[in-house]
Enzyme design. Structure first.
Site, PDB file in Angstrom:
ATOM      1  N   ASN A  29      12.322 -44.073 -25.357  1.00  0.00           N
ATOM      2  CA  ASN A  29      11.153 -44.874 -24.895  1.00  0.00           C
ATOM      3  C   ASN A  29      10.232 -44.263 -24.786  1.00  0.00           C
ATOM      4  O   ASN A  29       9.574 -42.861 -24.932  1.00  0.00           O
ATOM      5  CB  ASN A  29      11.707 -45.028 -23.888  1.00  0.00           C
ATOM      6  CG  ASN A  29      10.883 -46.010 -23.192  1.00  0.00           C
ATOM      7  OD1 ASN A  29      10.695 -47.332 -22.694  1.00  0.00           O
ATOM      8  ND2 ASN A  29       9.928 -45.115 -22.155  1.00  0.00           N
ATOM      9  N   HIS A  72       3.753 -50.592 -25.617  1.00  0.00           N
ATOM     10  CA  HIS A  72       2.130 -50.192 -25.058  1.00  0.00           C
ATOM     11  C   HIS A  72       0.804 -49.455 -25.649  1.00  0.00           C
ATOM     12  O   HIS A  72       1.676 -47.993 -25.471  1.00  0.00           O
ATOM     13  CB  HIS A  72       2.023 -49.912 -23.752  1.00  0.00           C
ATOM     14  CG  HIS A  72       2.815 -51.430 -22.368  1.00  0.00           C
ATOM     15  ND1 HIS A  72       3.077 -52.604 -22.693  1.00  0.00           N
ATOM     16  CD2 HIS A  72       4.723 -51.102 -22.715  1.00  0.00           C
ATOM     17  CE1 HIS A  72       3.685 -53.246 -22.303  1.00  0.00           C
ATOM     18  NE2 HIS A  72       4.955 -51.807 -21.693  1.00  0.00           N
ATOM     19  N   GLU A 102     -22.323 -80.364 -75.012  1.00  0.00           N
ATOM     20  CA  GLU A 102     -22.515 -78.994 -74.097  1.00  0.00           C
ATOM     21  C   GLU A 102     -23.422 -80.204 -73.114  1.00  0.00           C
ATOM     22  O   GLU A 102     -24.464 -80.689 -73.150  1.00  0.00           O
ATOM     23  CB  GLU A 102     -22.588 -77.962 -74.724  1.00  0.00           C
ATOM     24  CG  GLU A 102     -21.488 -77.548 -75.703  1.00  0.00           C
ATOM     25  CD  GLU A 102     -19.970 -77.038 -74.337  1.00  0.00           C
ATOM     26  OE1 GLU A 102     -20.251 -77.201 -73.533  1.00  0.00           O
ATOM     27  OE2 GLU A 102     -19.303 -76.944 -75.376  1.00  0.00           O
ATOM     28  N   GLY A 140     -17.611 -64.182 -71.666  1.00  0.00           N
ATOM     29  CA  GLY A 140     -19.075 -64.028 -71.287  1.00  0.00           C
ATOM     30  C   GLY A 140     -19.736 -63.295 -70.221  1.00  0.00           C
ATOM     31  O   GLY A 140     -18.984 -61.879 -69.535  1.00  0.00           O
TER      32      GLY A 140
END
EC number: 2.7.7.23
Length: 448
Positions: free
Chosen positions: A377, A363, A154, A14
């Protein structure tokens, strides 16, 4: 029924013009994969003798990408309806076999519903999958006479009286190859669409006094077709509801199932809690005792045991080990590996980087193309400057390194374990032994 005599045809030719979208209809995604792929997967799960997909030129690239020896792809020469599509290949099948017709735009059909049809087919020439709907919309209607199915009309050809019928045709049917060969060339295109409808074989079968059975799907939602974007959204909602239900029943706590989205596959452990608005894409693995807070997006990633993914974090192509904390507002990009007991926090972006066990970047930092050791760290505002305008360069940081806030690491660079880098430092050379590293700066005071 012996599935060695079952042949499956998937109708996928389709044009999909009602989607109003410059993208092939059946390649739109449903649950993270193309609509057509859902139907192909269903067909393969039935282990039939053959699978044939009838397609149009829009799907050529999909066909090449999904080349599979178990699937035959046939291009429909002229788009003249479902009956015309099947007439192109019907003579490829032996007599006295069974043909199951599936539709590429009806992706939610369950294997259980098809198996019910296969069982019912033993006693008939044709078995249809039909449903009774309160709002039948544009489905074809089942016409019965004395409870016997005599015809399918249909939607566009139906009268007002016929449109009041609640029993609809899903399009899915099983028919004997011998009879289909005969009937398929008897149908005509005398209808409002000027197309050859496969459904016209029902009236032909009735005239020949063949038995036509019908089966109901496990749930009416299964027959949801997709012809426009509204129906696609509706199908997505149905699909996600199904996935959330399965996960809840398997022990995953999903706090808001209506706002959860699984767009791929999930392998999981126990004691998992997933909050509002979480999206899982691609292949995702989640271990035991994991908490995922609201708004997270996780793509093609693995999360170990006892992890917490805090709100609004984005994680893609990343491996997170055990006992890690990520977020909130963290972005982990492809090639990221977090070892056990790491903590990555607010507004941290990491890419192509391994962060060693017990290390933390809590952060406002960017870490790219880096190998970072254990117990490191990373201070707030740290940036690995990994691009020189031509290529990406690597940063290596040893164990037990302390990096102060607002530090720039100019790659390529190697920092020896145990080094302390003071806040505000720009590191431009390798550090070969444990050192205190800082840039001399004067603090200037001027009287106002």
């Amino acid at each position: 029924m012996n599935n060695h005599t079952l042949n499956i045809i998937i109708l996928a030719a389709g044009k999909g013009t009602r989607m109003q979208f410059d993208h092939p209809k059946l390649l739109h995604l449903l649950g993270g994969k193309p609509i057509l792929e859902h139907v192909i997967n269903l067909a393969q799960s039935l282990c039939p003798k053959t699978i044939t997909v009838i397609y149009n030129k829009q799907y050529k690239k999909f066909k090449i990408k999904n080349k599979n020896n178990s699937i035959t792809w046939i291009k429909q020469k002229k788009i003249l309806g479902t009956g015309n599509a099947i007439s192109q290949i019907i003579n490829n099948y032996k007599d006295h076999e069974n043909i199951l017709i599936l539709y590429g735009d009806v992706p939610l059909i369950s294997k259980n519903s098809i198996q019910k049809m296969l069982l019912k087919k033993k006693n008939s020439t044709i078995t249809l999958l039909t449903a009774k709907l309160n709002n039948p919309e544009e489905y074809g209607r089942i016409i019965r006479k004395n409870k016997k199915i005599v015809k399918i009309i249909e939607y566009k050809d139906a009268t007002d009286e016929q449109l009041n019928i609640k029993e609809v045709n899903s399009g899915i049917l099983i028919v004997s190859s011998t009879n289909l060969k005969k009937w398929i060339f008897q149908i005509h295109a005398k209808n409002n669409q000027n197309e050859y409808y496969i459904t016209d074989i029902i009236s032909l079968a009735n005239k020949d006094n063949h038995k036509i059975n019908s089966v109901r799907p496990e749930k009416n939602d299964e027959i949801q077709g997709i012809n426009n974007l509204l129906q696609l959204v509706r199908a997505e909602k149905i699909y996600q509801k199904q996935q959330a239900k399965l996960l809840l029943l398997s022990g995953i706590m999903i706090y808001n199932p209506s706002n959860f989205s699984l767009r791929g596959t999930l392998k999981h452990g126990k004691n998992i809690k997933i909050d509002h608005g979480v999206i899982l894409e691609g292949s995702v693995k989640i271990g035991n005792s994991v908490i995922i807070e609201p708004g997270c997006i996780i793509k093609n990633s693995t999360i170990g045991n006892n992890c917490t993914i805090k709100a609004y974090s984005i994680i893609e192509k990343t491996i997170i080990s055990n006992k890690c904390i990520v977020g909130p507002f963290t972005h982990l990009q492809h090639g990221t590996v977090l070892k056990n007991n790491t903590h990555v926090g607010n507004f941290v972006e990491i890419k192509k980087t391994t962060l060693g066990s017990y290390s933390k970047a809590k952060h406002l930092s960017y870490l790219g193309n880096s190998q970072i050791g254990q117990k490191v760290n990373i201070g707030a505002g740290t940036v690995t400057c990994n691009y020189n305008g031509k290529k990406k360069l690597d940063t290596i940081i040893g164990d037990n390194v302390f990096i102060g806030s607002s530090t720039q690491l100019i790659a390529p660079i190697n920092i020896k374990k145990g080094t302390i880098i003071a806040a505000g430092t720009t590191v431009m050379k390798n550090i070969h032994e444990p050192s205190l590293v800082y840039n001399e700066k004067k603090q200037i005071h001027k009287k106002l």
